[in-house]
Design an enzyme around this catalytic site. Structure first.
Site, PDB file in Angstrom:
ATOM      1  N   GLY A 107      39.518  42.966  38.278  1.00 13.63           N
ATOM      2  CA  GLY A 107      39.508  43.376  39.682  1.00 13.63           C
ATOM      3  C   GLY A 107      40.858  43.154  40.345  1.00 13.63           C
ATOM      4  N   GLU A 110      42.755  46.163  39.528  1.00 16.01           N
ATOM      5  CA  GLU A 110      42.140  47.277  40.274  1.00 16.01           C
ATOM      6  C   GLU A 110      42.582  47.239  41.743  1.00 16.01           C
ATOM      7  OE1 GLU A 110      38.255  46.096  38.705  1.00 16.01           O
ATOM      8  OE2 GLU A 110      37.993  48.149  37.990  1.00 16.01           O
ATOM      9  N   GLU A 130      37.938  43.105  30.960  1.00 18.47           N
ATOM     10  CA  GLU A 130      36.482  43.033  31.161  1.00 18.47           C
ATOM     11  C   GLU A 130      35.678  43.110  29.873  1.00 18.47           C
ATOM     12  OE1 GLU A 130      38.585  44.732  33.025  1.00 18.47           O
ATOM     13  OE2 GLU A 130      38.011  44.659  35.147  1.00 18.47           O
TER      14      GLU A 130
HETATM   15  N1  3HC Z   1      36.095  34.161  38.060  1.00 15.88           N
HETATM   16  C1  3HC Z   1      35.639  32.907  38.239  1.00 15.88           C
HETATM   17  N2  3HC Z   1      36.247  31.812  37.743  1.00 15.88           N
HETATM   18  C2  3HC Z   1      37.367  32.015  37.046  1.00 15.88           C
HETATM   19  C3  3HC Z   1      37.903  33.295  36.807  1.00 15.88           C
HETATM   20  C4  3HC Z   1      37.219  34.400  37.360  1.00 15.88           C
HETATM   21  N3  3HC Z   1      37.671  35.650  37.211  1.00 15.88           N
HETATM   22  N4  3HC Z   1      39.014  33.158  36.048  1.00 15.88           N
HETATM   23  C5  3HC Z   1      39.177  31.853  35.831  1.00 15.88           C
HETATM   24  N5  3HC Z   1      38.184  31.147  36.436  1.00 15.88           N
HETATM   25  C6  3HC Z   1      38.028  29.695  36.487  1.00 15.88           C
HETATM   26  C7  3HC Z   1      37.791  29.079  35.121  1.00 15.88           C
HETATM   27  O1  3HC Z   1      36.423  29.077  34.801  1.00 15.88           O
HETATM   28  C8  3HC Z   1      38.355  27.687  35.312  1.00 15.88           C
HETATM   29  O2  3HC Z   1      37.387  26.941  35.985  1.00 15.88           O
HETATM   30  P1  3HC Z   1      37.253  25.366  35.706  1.00 15.88           P
HETATM   31  O3  3HC Z   1      38.581  24.754  36.034  1.00 15.88           O
HETATM   32  O4  3HC Z   1      36.142  24.936  36.598  1.00 15.88           O
HETATM   33  O5  3HC Z   1      36.921  25.230  34.253  1.00 15.88           O
HETATM   34  C9  3HC Z   1      39.518  27.905  36.274  1.00 15.88           C
HETATM   35  O6  3HC Z   1      39.280  29.158  36.911  1.00 15.88           O
HETATM   36  C10 3HC Z   1      40.879  27.970  35.608  1.00 15.88           C
HETATM   37  O7  3HC Z   1      40.803  28.923  34.540  1.00 15.88           O
HETATM   38  P2  3HC Z   1      41.480  28.653  33.137  1.00 15.88           P
HETATM   39  O8  3HC Z   1      41.184  27.270  32.688  1.00 15.88           O
HETATM   40  O9  3HC Z   1      41.093  29.772  32.257  1.00 15.88           O
HETATM   41  O10 3HC Z   1      43.020  28.726  33.528  1.00 15.88           O
HETATM   42  P3  3HC Z   1      44.240  29.300  32.706  1.00 15.88           P
HETATM   43  O11 3HC Z   1      45.424  29.100  33.542  1.00 15.88           O
HETATM   44  O12 3HC Z   1      44.210  28.755  31.316  1.00 15.88           O
HETATM   45  O13 3HC Z   1      43.966  30.872  32.566  1.00 15.88           O
HETATM   46  C11 3HC Z   1      43.445  33.085  33.342  1.00 15.88           C
HETATM   47  C12 3HC Z   1      43.997  31.686  33.688  1.00 15.88           C
HETATM   48  C13 3HC Z   1      44.363  33.751  32.324  1.00 15.88           C
HETATM   49  C14 3HC Z   1      43.378  33.873  34.593  1.00 15.88           C
HETATM   50  C15 3HC Z   1      42.036  32.926  32.718  1.00 15.88           C
HETATM   51  O14 3HC Z   1      41.268  32.086  33.558  1.00 15.88           O
HETATM   52  C16 3HC Z   1      41.279  34.202  32.578  1.00 15.88           C
HETATM   53  O15 3HC Z   1      41.521  34.952  31.642  1.00 15.88           O
HETATM   54  N6  3HC Z   1      40.324  34.468  33.486  1.00 15.88           N
HETATM   55  C17 3HC Z   1      39.443  35.593  33.386  1.00 15.88           C
HETATM   56  C18 3HC Z   1      40.120  36.887  33.719  1.00 15.88           C
HETATM   57  C19 3HC Z   1      39.134  38.012  33.663  1.00 15.88           C
HETATM   58  O16 3HC Z   1      38.365  38.164  32.736  1.00 15.88           O
HETATM   59  N7  3HC Z   1      39.154  38.850  34.697  1.00 15.88           N
HETATM   60  C20 3HC Z   1      38.251  39.940  34.798  1.00 15.88           C
HETATM   61  C21 3HC Z   1      37.027  39.515  35.497  1.00 15.88           C
HETATM   62  S1  3HC Z   1      35.785  40.756  35.499  1.00 15.88           S
HETATM   63  C22 3HC Z   1      36.267  41.836  36.713  1.00 15.88           C
HETATM   64  O17 3HC Z   1      37.278  41.645  37.317  1.00 15.88           O
HETATM   65  C23 3HC Z   1      35.346  42.975  36.951  1.00 15.88           C
HETATM   66  C24 3HC Z   1      35.919  43.992  37.848  1.00 15.88           C
HETATM   67  O18 3HC Z   1      36.302  45.104  37.100  1.00 15.88           O
HETATM   68  C25 3HC Z   1      34.949  44.407  38.889  1.00 15.88           C
END
Ligand code: 3HC
Ligand code: NAI
Length: 708
Positions: A107, A110, A130
């Protein structure tokens, strides 16, 4: 204005800052805050353009993943609200410059693509990850990305989920400019340049959408790739379909197709499992009785004892992470062999493009081969990886105790032996811990960190942190035989042998589990790892077997014939020079003779029975481990199985899978197996209890035991 979004002005440029730590996810309140800010800039005649930036360590890392569970269960609306929000951003008459640092994922990208321009620092990354959560972009990512980056790049990014660097994003047209130095200052300067120009809307930029003739081979290749590399997964195929819709339909229609596919994926078991894995991988780092601020022991120099299969791999892992390693062997020939293997592995990595020659040269400089314990006084941690035998391990640990400085961590890579017994040979059991790497150690992501009764909290916290430094996923386990992973693997491989002994064909067993999603069938895995390993262990522990309880014999009989698996060119299968497997009629004949002699009658066995016997054997043992406290949570077991044993992530791990099936059903099936196959199938008390209470493993948190 929402607390999560701040508004400021730099003369005629507005600055909108998103502040939703830690990763600025688009949680409820963030879109509303941005919408309000946009309303404000449209009503303020002084403002000519705006910069949208993330506060803290990153731009927006995506939608708030925690919301997906609520959406899937109907507790929150299903995401379509994002689309009108992004249209509002894109329809702003005053240009919006999105300033990216850290990650603009999902997102986040996006949102960025709905802005009119994008600038980024060189270290930033953008992506649509995603699919790794079992879903597809749900806020027009599949529709806007091909309009900026072209169809081929958009398909690749949406279907495999890998991010791209800012530099690549610039080349693709996703971002417009790289900013060296201060991002906000650079973005404001850029906004001034474009302030009086019209604001280009991504959704109206159709120039890169290609023709049907150009696109057809791209989609065919992408689908073939997904079929091979993302076996059985729904989301990659859905992502490709959604990008294809962008090339065939007007923007609004394409968005509708994307929404339908997004919802279908969101409601799937695969997505629930993959989201469980996402949070699980972060949960395992949290140890209830070890506070986050536990002081760590700095590990700047390491020693590894034993330069065999595991010692060599472990050495490479640390050298890759920039930590110098003293590598000790027993004699010159073994040391030369170990170093030659390390050099060969590095050369292969350069050949395959994984590492550059310069990087490898640096790593090799960090490895110091030695035959003595001189120099051990200077290391902060020593990892023992000699042959598996208690007497030898005790000898090595007594020596480490003598030569290492006080406070140094003394770790063993043993796969079965008691860490407490090893620790007891030292004067400092609090410094002793198990670090159980998986083979090949420089490739496999899992690290079981084995807590002894006396292991210090600082030692555990350091090893958990160190696992991150060396790009592993560390899971804390208690000190029982086989720890968590191998202890469960025993019953799994036992059942794989039993079904063969009862009449299933070798390839049917492997195929059934491969089709279930395992990276490899259990018998082929045995051949790869070496059947002799288990054979030797079984001989050593023969005295612990209960008389009268059925034991598998097929693998032991194969070993007695010298069929150890791939390394001897024959095991369950036979292997050619290229290590290609084929069925060996000799084994079929032998199995018939052996089972006839043992009086085991043969019957047809369904794929379902093969899968249930093997997977429920994992689950039943996992339940015991959980109840005994050798794993902290069910999810810890899941993460071990996904990263060390090739269990399919889209099924969430064995314990999550059992919860998905329903523990009542699993319990009843196990009772049935017990009726037919005897006491090895006695249901774990915890499984029985949870099944009767209508609960799942996810509801159970161990608050006691060796790992806690
Ligand atoms: N939503 C909610 N929580 C999230 C999050 C998200 N998108 N991304 C990270 N977090 C949380 C983690 O669970 C973690 O929580 P915690 O400290 O309580 O365990 C905290 O944020 C820190 O995350 P990381 O430990 O992973 O931190 P890093 O610095 O190692 O990594 C990152 C950062 C690369 C951003 C990694 O967190 C990541 O890859 N996040 C997910 C990204 C993702 O998949 N985004 C797509 C989401 S789906 C979407 O956007 C749908 C849309 O199309 C509508
Ligand atoms: P290996 O046989 O490949 O290597 C052991 C090495 O230790 C040999 O090179 C030997 O020369 C060396 N050695 C023996 N005595 C020594 C001494 N006194 N000083 C220095 N070096 C000495 O064995 P492998 O497979 O590397 O196993 C090592 C340990 O790792 C064992 O405890 C094993 O159980 C464990 N392990 C093995 C896995 C595997 O898949 N091979 C996986 C996980 C753990």
């Amino acid at each position: 204005m929402s607390d999560l979004v701040q508004f400021a002005k730099d003369n005629e440029i507005a600055v909108i800052t998103i502040n939703n730590p830690p990763v600025n996810a688009l949680s409820p309140g963030v879109p509303e805050g941005i919408s309000e800010a946009i309303e404000r800039i449209s009503n303020d005649p002084e403002i000519m353009a705006a910069v949208l930036i993330g506060g803290g360590r990153t731009f927006v890392a995506g939608a708030d993943i925690k919301e997906f569970g609520k959406m899937a269960s109907g507790k929150a609306p299903r995401g379509a609200g994002m689309l009108p929000f992004l249209l509002r951003v894109e329809d702003s008459r005053k240009p919006i410059v999105v300033a990216i640092h850290g990650t603009a994922f999902g997102g986040g990208l996006e949102l960025a693509m709905s802005g009119h321009y994008r600038v980024a620092v060189p270290s930033a990354q953008v992506g649509q990850p995603e699919v790794k959560l079992g879903i597809i972009p749900g806020a027009a990512g599949t529709q806007r990305l091909p309009r900026l980056a072209g169809v081929a790049a958009a398909v690749e990014m949406c279907a495999d989920g890998k991010p791209v660097s800012a530099e690549k994003a610039l080349a693709l047209g996703i971002i417009d400019k790289l900013v060296d130095g201060d991002l906000l200052a650079g973005a404001i300067a850029f906004a001034r340049e474009v302030a009086s120009k019209p604001a280009p809307k991504t959704r109206e930029r159709n120039g890169k959408l290609g023709t049907p003739e150009q696109n057809a081979p791209i989609f065919t290749a992408a689908r073939e790739n997904a079929r091979k590399k993302q076996r059985g997964l729904l989301a990659p195929v859905a992502a490709i379909d959604a990008v294809e819709a962008a090339t065939k339909l007007p923007f609004e229609e394409g968005c509708k197709v994307e929404q339908e596919l997004f919802i279908k994926c969101l409601m799937s078991d695969q997505s629930k499992a993959l989201i469980h894995v996402f949070f699980g991988e972060r949960e395992v780092a949290k140890i209830p009785d070890i506070p986050k601020d536990t002081p760590l022991i700095p590990v700047r120099r390491l020693a590894v004892v034993g330069a065999g299969t595991m010692g060599g791999g472990i050495t490479m892992v640390f050298a890759n992470a920039g930590i110098p390693v003293l590598l000790k062997e027993a004699d010159q020939a073994a040391l030369d062999r170990g170093m030659a293997t390390i050099q060969k592995n590095y050369a292969n990595s350069v050949k395959r493009g994984r590492f550059t020659q310069e990087f490898v040269d640096e790593c090799l400089k960090r490895i110091e081969p030695t035959l003595s314990f001189d120099g051990f006084a200077a290391v902060d941690m020593a990892i023992e990886a000699v042959f598996e035998g208690m007497a030898l391990k005790k000898e090595i640990f007594a020596e480490l105790d003598r030569v290492c400085k006080p406070g140094a961590i003394l770790a063993s890579n043993t796969s079965t032996l008691s860490i407490d017994e090893i620790a007891a040979t030292t004067s400092r059991p609090e410094s002793v811990i198990g670090t159980h790497f998986f083979s090949p150690a420089n490739v496999m992501r899992l690290l079981e960190i084995v807590r002894g009764k006396k292991t210090g909290k600082d030692v555990i916290a350091t090893c958990m942190q160190l696992s991150k430094t060396i790009a592993k996923i560390g899971v804390l386990v208690g000190n029982c035989r086989g720890f968590v992973g191998n202890r469960m693997f025993g019953p799994y491989r036992r059942e794989a042998q039993f079904v063969v002994e009862e009449g299933a064909s070798i390839d049917a067993v492997d195929k059934a589990l491969f089709d279930f999603g395992m990276a490899m069938g259990p018998l082929a895995t045995g051949d790869l790892a070496g059947l002799d390993v288990g054979w030797r262990i079984r001989k050593e522990y023969k005295h612990l077997e209960k008389p009268g309880v059925r034991q598998p014999f097929a693998e032991d009989s194969l070993c007695e014939l010298g069929r150890f698996g791939q390394k001897t060119g024959a095991g369950w299968y036979k292997y050619d020079d290229q290590r290609q497997a084929s069925l060996d009629p000799v084994v079929g004949k032998l199995l018939k003779e052996w089972t006839t002699a043992a009086g085991i009658s043969q019957r047809p066995i369904s794929d379902q029975e093969i899968v249930d016997r093997c997977i429920y054997a994992l689950v039943n043992e996992g339940a015991r481990i959980l109840e005994e406290g050798y794993a902290l949570r069910a999810v810890d077991i899941d993460i071990i199985y996904l990263n060390g044993y090739g269990f399919p992530a889209s099924r969430g791990g064995p314990m999550w899978y059992a919860d998905t099936v329903g523990l009542k059903k699993v319990y009843e099936r196990i009772l049935d197996f017990q009726k037919h196959h005897g006491e090895l199938w006695e249901p774990a008390p915890l499984l029985k209890k949870l099944a009767e209470q209508g609960k799942g493993f996810a509801d159970f948190n161990a608050d006691h035991g060796a790992a806690a």
